[in-house]
Design a protein around this motif. Sequence first.
Motif, PDB file in Angstrom:
ATOM      1  N   ASP A   1       0.826  -1.207   0.000  1.00 29.79           N
ATOM      2  CA  ASP A   1       0.000   0.000   0.000  1.00 29.79           C
ATOM      3  C   ASP A   1       0.863   1.261   0.000  1.00 29.79           C
ATOM      4  O   ASP A   1       0.581   2.232  -0.718  1.00 29.79           O
ATOM      5  CB  ASP A   1      -0.926  -0.024   1.209  1.00 29.79           C
ATOM      6  CG  ASP A   1      -1.966   1.084   1.169  1.00 29.79           C
ATOM      7  OD1 ASP A   1      -2.481   1.372   0.070  1.00 29.79           O
ATOM      8  OD2 ASP A   1      -2.271   1.661   2.223  1.00 29.79           O
TER       9      ASP A   1
ATOM     10  N   PRO B   1      -5.567   2.110  -3.615  1.00 29.82           N
ATOM     11  CA  PRO B   1      -6.297   1.005  -2.979  1.00 29.82           C
ATOM     12  C   PRO B   1      -6.611  -0.132  -3.950  1.00 29.82           C
ATOM     13  O   PRO B   1      -6.504  -1.309  -3.588  1.00 29.82           O
ATOM     14  CB  PRO B   1      -7.588   1.675  -2.487  1.00 29.82           C
ATOM     15  CG  PRO B   1      -7.264   3.112  -2.387  1.00 29.82           C
ATOM     16  CD  PRO B   1      -6.286   3.390  -3.477  1.00 29.82           C
TER      17      PRO B   1
ATOM     18  N   THR C   1      -3.444  -2.076  -4.725  1.00 31.69           N
ATOM     19  CA  THR C   1      -3.038  -2.815  -3.514  1.00 31.69           C
ATOM     20  C   THR C   1      -3.817  -4.116  -3.403  1.00 31.69           C
ATOM     21  O   THR C   1      -3.236  -5.179  -3.139  1.00 31.69           O
ATOM     22  CB  THR C   1      -3.265  -1.960  -2.254  1.00 31.69           C
ATOM     23  OG1 THR C   1      -2.425  -0.804  -2.308  1.00 31.69           O
ATOM     24  CG2 THR C   1      -2.954  -2.757  -0.994  1.00 31.69           C
TER      25      THR C   1
END
Length: 473
Positions: free
Chosen positions: A238, A255, A258
Amino acid sequence: MAKKDYKALAEQVVEGVGGKDNVKFVMHCATRLRFQLVDDTKVDAAAIKAIPGVIDLIIQNGQHQVCIGPDVTKAYDEVVKMGVGQGGDVAADAADEAPKKPMDRFFEVVSGIFTPIVPVLMASGMVGALVTILKLCGVLSETSSTYYILNTIYNAGFYFLPIFVAYTSAKKLNASPFLSMLLAAVLVHPNLVNFAGLDVSTLGFDALTFLGIPVPAATYSQQVLPIILGVWALSYVDRFFNRIFPTIVRSFMAPMCTMLVMVPLTLIVIGPLGAQLGNLLGSGVTWMGDNLGFLAVAILGFFTPVMIATGTHSFAFPVIVASITTLGFDQILMPSMLAENLAMAGAAMAIALTRKDVDERGVAISASLSAIMGISEPAMYGVNLPSKHGFLGAMIGGAVGGAFAGLFGFRMYMIASSSVVGIPAMFGDLGISNVLVGIATIVISFAAAFVSTWLLAKSGVKVPSLKKTQKEA
């Protein structure tokens, strides 16, 4: 104080740890306020220990732990009202922290992950124990709706355990809490957990793969190590994507990328590895029982007080969870903790009867009763450690009680308080005989510690100070 002023107590404690600005994070367990500080040198340990209502200050696992007792939540609420940071992102300041020794960091992380979820484990475990008793007594039928709902509380606590662990792991490992919980939710999603039972003819495929790479079949509900390892890896992934994407697209691209990396990585590599490690922990507990016999519980019963005093007992949580989820019971650690708690109670009661001062006797009796109910810190830090004889007597009582429990193969089937409160968790496949052994362990641990402490105190034998097991500020 006849009636504790928790507002005044909280104000004095916060001042003692260096003020509001010196607190990065504060939480509480069953008996302690746990502070993580900006600058440890600002702590006035002597002032904190002198505060009325404070039992002791314990410095371990990278935390300053102020032992209050069973009413710690009242003090915690007052600390929160003062605007002192709780549940904050401690790890955000990690770059400014002084390097910690690897073992100190390990125990700090383990403690930080599992301490906040103890209420979840206790609630679900004790409800499960209650349901078992009601079923055995014929009060509740397995076919009743009430049984179904109550049993769901127990199942939910352990089935969704990875989600709870994901949140606390994120807080300790500097990861996004909500992306971590999403990763855990994927691991326990019914589409993956129940894949083997699905009608593959409606899916168009008969095996789970990702880009042609096989996804090992595994069940991650009730497991903790896969998600802890997954969150640890997620913290780096992240941060990488947040660093490389420009601000204008970072909020949605980081996000997404990730999760696109972490989900297959966890399902293919990290998850199976963590599950295997969890199984090894469970097997390790079985090996100890098979090869060391009753000595395993006796040895742990003897050293558990020292491990609690030094903070090295944190390792027990993942091992207990692994044992119960793989074997269905714990035959080593929880029995030794049961012996330790009741031994603390017995030693404190013996100390109470050797005291002439009415106030000191009252404090010791209260601490003993608290330990009988599962809260042993007041007895340990407020009575037995200062007396020296009491702490050694508790260690002896824990060994004797542990030896008895190990000799008769005593088991705990649910995660519950290691005390008389946890008796419902003793009901399982061994029937009432296991419960009787558990009750006998309680009595023997208490009595052995009481007698040992009484004899040590009356004999005048000098016992080296055990306070040195704690790091002083």
